[in-house]
Design a protein around this motif. Structure first.
Motif, PDB file in Angstrom:
ATOM      1  N   GLU A 269       0.824  -1.201   0.000  1.00 13.55           N
ATOM      2  CA  GLU A 269       0.000   0.000   0.000  1.00 13.55           C
ATOM      3  C   GLU A 269       0.866   1.262   0.000  1.00 13.55           C
ATOM      4  OE1 GLU A 269      -3.109  -0.166   2.903  1.00 13.55           O
ATOM      5  OE2 GLU A 269      -4.146  -1.773   1.855  1.00 13.55           O
ATOM      6  N   ASP A 270       0.757   2.106   1.060  1.00 13.98           N
ATOM      7  CA  ASP A 270       1.457   3.392   1.032  1.00 13.98           C
ATOM      8  C   ASP A 270       2.622   3.436   2.025  1.00 13.98           C
ATOM      9  OD1 ASP A 270      -0.030   3.313   3.297  1.00 13.98           O
ATOM     10  OD2 ASP A 270      -0.794   5.354   3.170  1.00 13.98           O
ATOM     11  N   VAL A 271       3.163   2.285   2.400  1.00 15.15           N
ATOM     12  CA  VAL A 271       4.331   2.274   3.296  1.00 15.15           C
ATOM     13  C   VAL A 271       5.579   1.983   2.475  1.00 15.15           C
ATOM     14  CG1 VAL A 271       3.082   1.629   5.373  1.00 15.15           C
ATOM     15  CG2 VAL A 271       3.927  -0.160   3.861  1.00 15.15           C
ATOM     16  N   HIS A 272       6.729   2.439   2.979  1.00 10.87           N
ATOM     17  CA  HIS A 272       7.945   2.341   2.184  1.00 10.87           C
ATOM     18  C   HIS A 272       9.135   1.737   2.935  1.00 10.87           C
ATOM     19  CE1 HIS A 272       6.245   4.741  -1.141  1.00 10.87           C
ATOM     20  NE2 HIS A 272       5.577   5.338  -0.176  1.00 10.87           N
ATOM     21  N   TYR A 307      -3.702  13.247   4.609  1.00 10.19           N
ATOM     22  CA  TYR A 307      -3.310  14.567   4.130  1.00 10.19           C
ATOM     23  C   TYR A 307      -1.803  14.749   4.269  1.00 10.19           C
ATOM     24  CZ  TYR A 307      -2.707  19.635   4.062  1.00 10.19           C
ATOM     25  OH  TYR A 307      -2.267  20.906   3.777  1.00 10.19           O
ATOM     26  N   LYS A 308      -1.260  14.387   5.430  1.00 10.96           N
ATOM     27  CA  LYS A 308       0.181  14.494   5.649  1.00 10.96           C
ATOM     28  C   LYS A 308       0.943  13.611   4.663  1.00 10.96           C
ATOM     29  CE  LYS A 308      -0.028  15.625  10.593  1.00 10.96           C
ATOM     30  NZ  LYS A 308       0.297  15.160  11.966  1.00 10.96           N
ATOM     31  N   LEU A 309       0.377  12.436   4.382  1.00  7.09           N
ATOM     32  CA  LEU A 309       1.030  11.523   3.453  1.00  7.09           C
ATOM     33  C   LEU A 309       1.117  12.132   2.060  1.00  7.09           C
ATOM     34  CD1 LEU A 309       2.222   8.770   2.727  1.00  7.09           C
ATOM     35  CD2 LEU A 309      -0.121   7.948   2.362  1.00  7.09           C
ATOM     36  N   ARG A 310       0.037  12.811   1.628  1.00  5.89           N
ATOM     37  CA  ARG A 310       0.052  13.423   0.289  1.00  5.89           C
ATOM     38  C   ARG A 310       1.159  14.475   0.200  1.00  5.89           C
ATOM     39  NH1 ARG A 310      -5.679  12.688   0.741  1.00  5.89           N
ATOM     40  NH2 ARG A 310      -5.934  14.742   1.731  1.00  5.89           N
ATOM     41  N   ASN A 311       1.343  15.247   1.272  1.00  6.13           N
ATOM     42  CA  ASN A 311       2.409  16.248   1.283  1.00  6.13           C
ATOM     43  C   ASN A 311       3.791  15.588   1.241  1.00  6.13           C
ATOM     44  OD1 ASN A 311       0.651  18.420   1.338  1.00  6.13           O
ATOM     45  ND2 ASN A 311       0.604  18.503   3.581  1.00  6.13           N
TER      46      ASN A 311
END
Length: 553
Positions: A269-272, A307-311
């Motif tokens: 997903e959105d983790v790196h 929201y923080k993730l998008r930034n």
């Protein structure tokens, strides 16, 4: 004594072999006869003469798993001197195997056909057993036998990379046990161990053969679930909650129940990074604990987090663009001698510029680079840029900062080794800085890294010392060249007696062990003078120069 065809003139050699615990042999590959010198019985049997007088008998004694590699040594070309060194297992007369270390040489004819082998063997079984035990302790939890936190993080990192590459859904599970302190107070350490072992068995039974379990803390287990979608994860969580609710551990005449909390994360997903996954699992575990006993939660990011993730994604794109468009640069800060106040070397700080050429604050892009794994790319850029500058200026000395990911990245180390091959003078002018926090993530891995880069000729500095939990005893085990005192001990040094005591103790240990000290965050001359009086070797801070983009500003 063993079989010997050596004449009396070799008496001295025989005695030397016996004293060293070695056994020598010569194997005539044409006749297949083997001659021995030394205590041959130590290799093959406890008493009596071994019947190993030819190659066929010798080969029959070699462990089947080691045989192919051992015989391959007979094909070493004459151009390489025919010399070899190896370790393998030999079967003794009691059917047990002994590890031997062998160093020898193959003699061949003009056509490269092996004629004979001469070698010296030594029993190394005890050393191999200690190495195996040490390896096990380094990788596995002593109580449960499961992977420890560092090795489970490695497994999680591999699963994350695999999931990203092949779009495979994976999950990470964190199980926390509640109330162990109360059990320890009432019943003692053995009862706690019984609960921990029982919990590990419950988790292990619930997992599949392709999953990986580890103990990540005193009261926590982790598990990497490969190819696990949301339905599979929900099913596993339901089974675990049911098992922890029903099952008991019997300790003496007491029946002990479990109080567990379970947190889970799906990825990629959105983790790196693996660290980010573990952090999210901890958040989910805390949510489960708030719900009551034996509950489970799956991590769901809030709208604010999204929201923080998008930034952060926008900043990550800036980093990638800077690397691609050559918009990465160094800022240099001098590190001066405390006696002469002249620069001894410069610390390099990686900076990036946006599309308009303006610097992006380090506090903005460094955390994002670490989270998204881009810090490795920045560290690789930093290595190449520093090496180029050192090659261009033989008088220059630089230090570069390394992230936690780079310390465990063998490809980065290989690049360093290739840059420094045949250039020892350059290596002596390059220092690698790792923070105390990075060092403490896995002390064994850090110690190995430090030893490896020091063998190449580089110096290693432990940065921000005092900001974490490294003890002075652990400091001795790292064998670094420089220890940098964290700025929290330097600011207001003249007003905080505990800071003075800390600096004095560190300087005393540096004199004893032989490393140098650097005080960070020096902003006043009074502080600089006081540090010099305490014996600190080097000083760094705005009093001597802010980080600048050029060395000659």
């Amino acid at each position: 004594m063993g079989v010997s065809r050596v004449t009396s003139k070799d008496h001295l050699s025989r005695m030397a072999l016996l004293a060293a615990g070695d056994v020598a042999y010569c194997w005539d590959l044409v006749s297949d006869e083997i001659s021995w010198v030394g205590d041959v019985s130590s290799l093959f049997t406890s008493d009596g003469e071994p019947e190993v007088s030819d190659g066929e008998a010798f080969i029959a004694r070699i462990n089947e798993e080691d045989l192919a590699a051992r015989l391959k040594l007979l094909d070493i070309p004459e151009s390489e001197g025919g010399r070899y060194e190896c370790e393998y297992r030999l079967r003794q007369d009691d059917a047990a195997f002994a590890w031997v270390h062998e160093r020898g040489q193959v003699e061949s004819d003009d056509n490269g056909q092996p004629l004979s082998v001469a070698g010296v063997m030594r029993i190394v079984t005890e050393r191999k057993q200690k190495e195996r035990m040490l390896s096990h302790q380094t990788n596995y939890d002593e109580l449960t036998g499961h992977l420890n936190k560092s090795r489970l993080r490695d497994a999680l990192h591999n699963a994350l990379n695999y999931g990203k590459r092949f779009q495979v859904p994976n999950a990470y599970l964190l199980v926390g046990l509640n109330g162990l302190a109360d059990v320890h107070h009432d019943l003692g350490r053995d009862a706690v161990d019984a609960l921990i072992l029982g919990a590990g068995q419950i988790i292990e039974r619930a997992l599949r053969s392709i999953d990986t379990i580890g103990r990540v803390d005193t009261d926590r287990f982790g598990a990497v679930l490969s190819n696990c979608d949301e339905a599979g994860l929900n099913g596993l969580l339901a089974r675990l909650v049911d098992s922890f609710s029903r099952e008991r551990v019997y300790y003496g005449d007491r029946s002990l129940s479990f109080s567990a909390a379970i947190g889970a994360v799906q990825f990629p997903e959105d983790v790196h990074t693996a660290t980010e996954i573990m952090g999210r699992a901890e958040t989910a575990l805390m949510e489960s604990r708030a719900q009551g006993v034996n509950k489970a939660s799956i991590y769901r990011p809030s709208e604010e987090e999204r929201y923080k993730l998008r930034n952060k994604i926008l900043v990550a794109q800036q980093i990638e663009e800077a690397l691609r468009d050559d918009m990465v640069c160094f800022a240099f800060q001098p590190i001066v001698s405390s006696s002469s106040r002249k620069p001894a070397y410069y610390e390099t700080l990686i900076r990036i510029k946006d599309s308009g050429g303006e610097l992006v604050p380090a506090a903005t892009f460094i955390p994002v680079a670490e989270r998204f794994g881009l810090i490795r790319d920045l560290d690789r850029w930093g290595l190449g840029a520093a090496i180029k500058m050192l090659e261009d200026d033989p008088q220059l000395r630089l230090s570069i900062n390394l992230s936690a990911l780079t310390v465990t990245d063998f490809s980065w180390f290989r690049a360093l080794r290739n840059h420094l091959r045949g250039n020892e003078t350059l290596a002596k002018r390059l220092m690698l800085e790792i923070t105390e926090t990075v060092a403490m993530e896995d002390l064994d891995v850090t110690a190995h890294f430090v030893a490896s880069v020091r063998q190449l000729g580089c110096k290693v500095a432990l940065d921000d010392f005092g900001s974490g939990h490294t003890s002075f005893r652990q400091l001795r085990s790292l064998t670094v060249d420089v220890v940098k005192i964290d700025g929290i001990f330097v600011q207001d040094l003249d007003k905080v007696p505990e800071s003075i005591s800390f600096v004095r103790k560190l300087v005393s240990i540096s004199d004893e062990i032989g490393f140098e000290t650097v005080a960070e965050g020096v902003e006043r001359e009074e502080t600089a003078g006081l540090l010099a009086e305490q014996g600190v070797h080097f000083l760094q801070g705005w009093h001597f120069g802010k980080p600048k983009l050029t060395l000659d500003d």
